[in-house]
Structures are given as C-alpha cells and as structure tokens.
Scaffold this motif. Structure first.
Motif, short mmCIF file in Angstrom:
data_model
loop_
_atom_site.label_atom_id
_atom_site.label_comp_id
_atom_site.label_asym_id
_atom_site.label_seq_id
_atom_site.Cartn_x
_atom_site.Cartn_y
_atom_site.Cartn_z
N MET A 1 -3.70 13.27 -17.87
CA MET A 1 -2.40 12.74 -17.46
C MET A 1 -2.59 11.35 -16.82
N ASP A 2 -1.76 10.41 -17.21
CA ASP A 2 -1.98 9.11 -16.58
C ASP A 2 -1.47 9.12 -15.13
N LEU A 3 -1.95 8.12 -14.37
CA LEU A 3 -1.69 8.13 -12.93
C LEU A 3 -0.21 8.09 -12.59
N LYS A 4 0.52 7.29 -13.34
CA LYS A 4 1.95 7.14 -13.02
C LYS A 4 2.68 8.48 -13.08
N GLU A 5 2.27 9.32 -14.04
CA GLU A 5 2.93 10.62 -14.20
C GLU A 5 2.61 11.58 -13.05
N GLN A 6 1.53 11.29 -12.32
CA GLN A 6 1.17 12.16 -11.20
C GLN A 6 1.98 11.87 -9.94
N ILE A 7 2.77 10.82 -9.97
CA ILE A 7 3.58 10.46 -8.78
C ILE A 7 4.80 11.36 -8.69
N ASN A 8 4.98 11.94 -7.52
CA ASN A 8 6.13 12.82 -7.28
C ASN A 8 7.33 11.97 -6.87
N SER A 9 8.31 11.90 -7.75
CA SER A 9 9.45 11.01 -7.49
C SER A 9 10.32 11.50 -6.34
N GLU A 10 10.12 12.75 -5.91
CA GLU A 10 10.88 13.30 -4.79
C GLU A 10 10.27 12.91 -3.44
N LYS A 11 9.01 12.45 -3.49
CA LYS A 11 8.31 12.16 -2.24
C LYS A 11 7.91 10.69 -2.14
N LEU A 12 8.77 9.83 -2.61
CA LEU A 12 8.44 8.40 -2.60
C LEU A 12 8.65 7.80 -1.22
N PRO A 13 7.73 6.94 -0.78
CA PRO A 13 8.01 6.22 0.46
C PRO A 13 9.13 5.21 0.19
N GLN A 14 9.89 4.90 1.21
CA GLN A 14 10.94 3.87 1.04
C GLN A 14 10.32 2.49 1.09
N HIS A 15 9.24 2.39 1.90
CA HIS A 15 8.70 1.06 2.19
C HIS A 15 7.16 1.09 2.14
N ILE A 16 6.59 0.21 1.34
CA ILE A 16 5.14 0.07 1.28
C ILE A 16 4.80 -1.36 1.71
N ILE B 1 -1.24 -0.52 2.82
CA ILE B 1 -2.45 -0.66 2.00
C ILE B 1 -3.17 -1.94 2.41
N ARG B 2 -4.52 -1.89 2.54
CA ARG B 2 -5.29 -3.11 2.69
C ARG B 2 -6.40 -3.13 1.65
N THR B 3 -6.50 -4.23 0.94
CA THR B 3 -7.56 -4.37 -0.06
C THR B 3 -8.78 -5.05 0.56
N SER B 4 -9.86 -5.10 -0.19
CA SER B 4 -11.08 -5.86 0.10
C SER B 4 -12.07 -5.19 1.05
N GLY B 5 -11.80 -3.93 1.40
CA GLY B 5 -12.80 -3.20 2.18
C GLY B 5 -12.86 -3.52 3.66
N GLU B 6 -11.89 -4.28 4.17
CA GLU B 6 -11.84 -4.54 5.62
C GLU B 6 -10.98 -3.47 6.28
N TYR B 7 -11.48 -2.95 7.41
CA TYR B 7 -10.75 -1.90 8.10
C TYR B 7 -10.09 -2.47 9.34
N ALA C 1 -3.01 4.69 -4.66
CA ALA C 1 -2.68 4.68 -3.23
C ALA C 1 -1.48 5.58 -2.96
N LEU C 2 -0.53 5.50 -3.85
CA LEU C 2 0.71 6.27 -3.70
C LEU C 2 0.43 7.78 -3.82
#
Ligand code: IPE
Ligand code: IPE
Ligand code: MG
Length: 254
Positions: A1-16, A188-194, A227-228
C-alpha cells in the motif's frame, strides 16, 4: 500500500509547521554554493504545499527566514531575499490554482521593499482562497513575537483598553502574529538537528515533534506522508493517563 493511502483522513492535524533546514549542507555535499541549496529547497516547498492541500490540511507554516538568519553573510541574505521575491512572484499562479491562501508571520517591516511588495500582492491576490492556508515565517522568531506582544499588551493596559486581570492564555494568543491560527499539532524539522531555533515557542506547547535526517531539498511528498503517519500512531495524552484516553475513545465509539 502506498504511503498516502495509509493516512487516516479522520485523524488529520489542522496545522503542521516545518523547520526547513539543511539547504547549505545539501549544496556542500554536491560541491556547490549554499544558495544552490536554497534554490533547490523551493521544489520541496512546492511538493509539501501541494501534498498538504491535497490531503486537506488547513494550515501549513514554513520557517523560511529567522530573526537570527540576519546574522548570516550579506551575500547569502541578499540571495535569499532575491529568491523569495522571484519564488513568491512565480508561485502565486500555482497557489491560485490549488486554492491556497498565503499569509506571513514575523517582522515583515524588516524585509526589503521588493520582498514586502511581492508578499503583500500575493497575500491580497490569494486572500479569498478557501483551501490550505500557507503561512510563511519570515524574519520570524518566537522571542521577537513575544516581546512584541508584551509591548502591545502593556500599551493597551496603559490606554485602558484592557485590564491586567483580563490577561489569560487566549488574550496572549491573540497578541501573537499567529492570531486566529490553531496551534500546530505536528512540528517537523529536517536535517537531523534536534532543536527548535526560536520557532513558535508558545504555540508548540503540546505539539508532537518529528525529526528526520533528510535534508530539506530532498524532502518530498512521501517524507511528508511518513511524518503524518508517525504522528497518527502516537497517543496524545495532554497530561491525562493512557486509560483515560482509551476510555474516552471507547465512549465515542459506543
Ligand atoms: C535552511 O537551510 C534555510 C534557512 C535557514 C534559510 P540552512 O541554510 O540553514 O542549511 P544548513 O543548516 O546550513 O545546512
Ligand atoms: C532555522 O534554521 C531557521 C529556518 C529554517 C529558517 P537555522 O539553520 O537558521 O537554525 P540553527 O542556526 O541551525 O539553529
Ligand atoms: Mg540550518
């Protein structure tokens, strides 16, 4: 199954919200100048904006330039500002096509005049769009935002507009540049910086944090979906116990 299909549309964040980091290192790895990385970061911005709009996310905030980034070498700042002007100008058509509304947070007056002009034009042009709201954080830092908010609160107390006893969390939120925007559920933060690097400190009080080592110019829709999905598999407890959360879910089902 591709990744997009694994996203639960009922549990979406409003803001990323995303700290787009790693452009310079990406360019360096390829034996190029840092600005080459910034230019290639535009593709990632396009992909993520499109993905968020397609899935039905309401707000996407991108950290594009921090207050502290003014301390970079002048030629890099100039190139970044130039890139902002050309990108905002060129992308407005796509924003219209995708029903995306543009907004900006940060110390906008500190931006060069051509950036302000393009920004305000695009904000105006897209203001009636009803899909995703894309928020660009430009010359933004959380401490700048909070200092600014406190000055305006103090002024409104001095002039009798509000009383000090009126101050509560909602009032404080209303004085921030993110007024009216729900807090991000996912950062989300990219590039491996915490680290957070002075981004949305008030607003991320209860956000889920997601770090990836992918450098920003390599970030694609699938990275965003990952990430989602990770976010959707977490239990958000807000201080309660796991049992309380599961009890609540059971009650909702019954
Ligand atoms: C993020 O990439 C973009 C901006 C901060 C404008 P960087 O330019 O910080 O890239 P690195 O972190 O040096 O690799
Ligand atoms: C944070 O990245 C700011 C943006 C992504 C615009 P930086 O690369 O400036 O952050 P630090 O300096 O590594 O913390
Ligand atoms: Mg960086």
């Amino acid at each position: 199954m591709d990744l997009k299909e694994q996203i639960n549309s009922e549990k979406l964040p409003q803001h990323i919200a995303i700290i787009m980091d790693g452009n310079g290192r990406w360019a360096k790895q390829k034996g190029n100048q840092r600005i080459f990385g910034h230019k290639n970061g535009v593709k990632a911005v396009r992909e993520v904006t499109e993905a968020a709009a397609e899935i039905g996310i309401k707000f996407l905030t991108l950290y594009a330039f921090s207050t502290e980034n003014w301390n970079r070498p002048k030629f890099e700042i100039d190139a970044l500002m130039q890139l902002l002007v050309s990108t905002i100008h060129a992308e407005t058509k796509t924003l219209m096509k995708n029903n995306v509304r543009l907004m900006a947070i940060g110390n906008k007056e500190s931006l060069p005049e051509p950036v302000q002009k393009n920004l305000y034009e695009s904000i105006e042009k897209t203001s009636q769009n009803t899909g995703l709201t894309l928020v660009l954080a430009l010359s933004y830092s959380s401490r700048w935002e909070m200092t600014n908010a406190m000055q305006r609160i103090a002024l409104d107390i001095e002039t009798g507009k509000i009383k000090s006893s009126d101050i509560n969390e909602q009032i404080i939120s209303n004085y921030l540049t993110t007024r009216g925007i729900p807090d991000p559920e996912l950062l989300i933060r990219t590039s491996g910086e915490y680290r957070i690097s002075n981004f949305l400190l008030w607003q991320i009080a209860y956000s889920e944090l997601y770090f990836t080592s992918t450098l920003w110019p390599d970030f694609r829709k699938d990275d965003f979906y990952k990430a989602l999905i990770d976010f959707q598999n977490r239990e958000r407890r807000f201080g309660k116990t796991s049992e309380q959360i599961n009890q609540k879910n059971e009650n909702e089902i019954n």
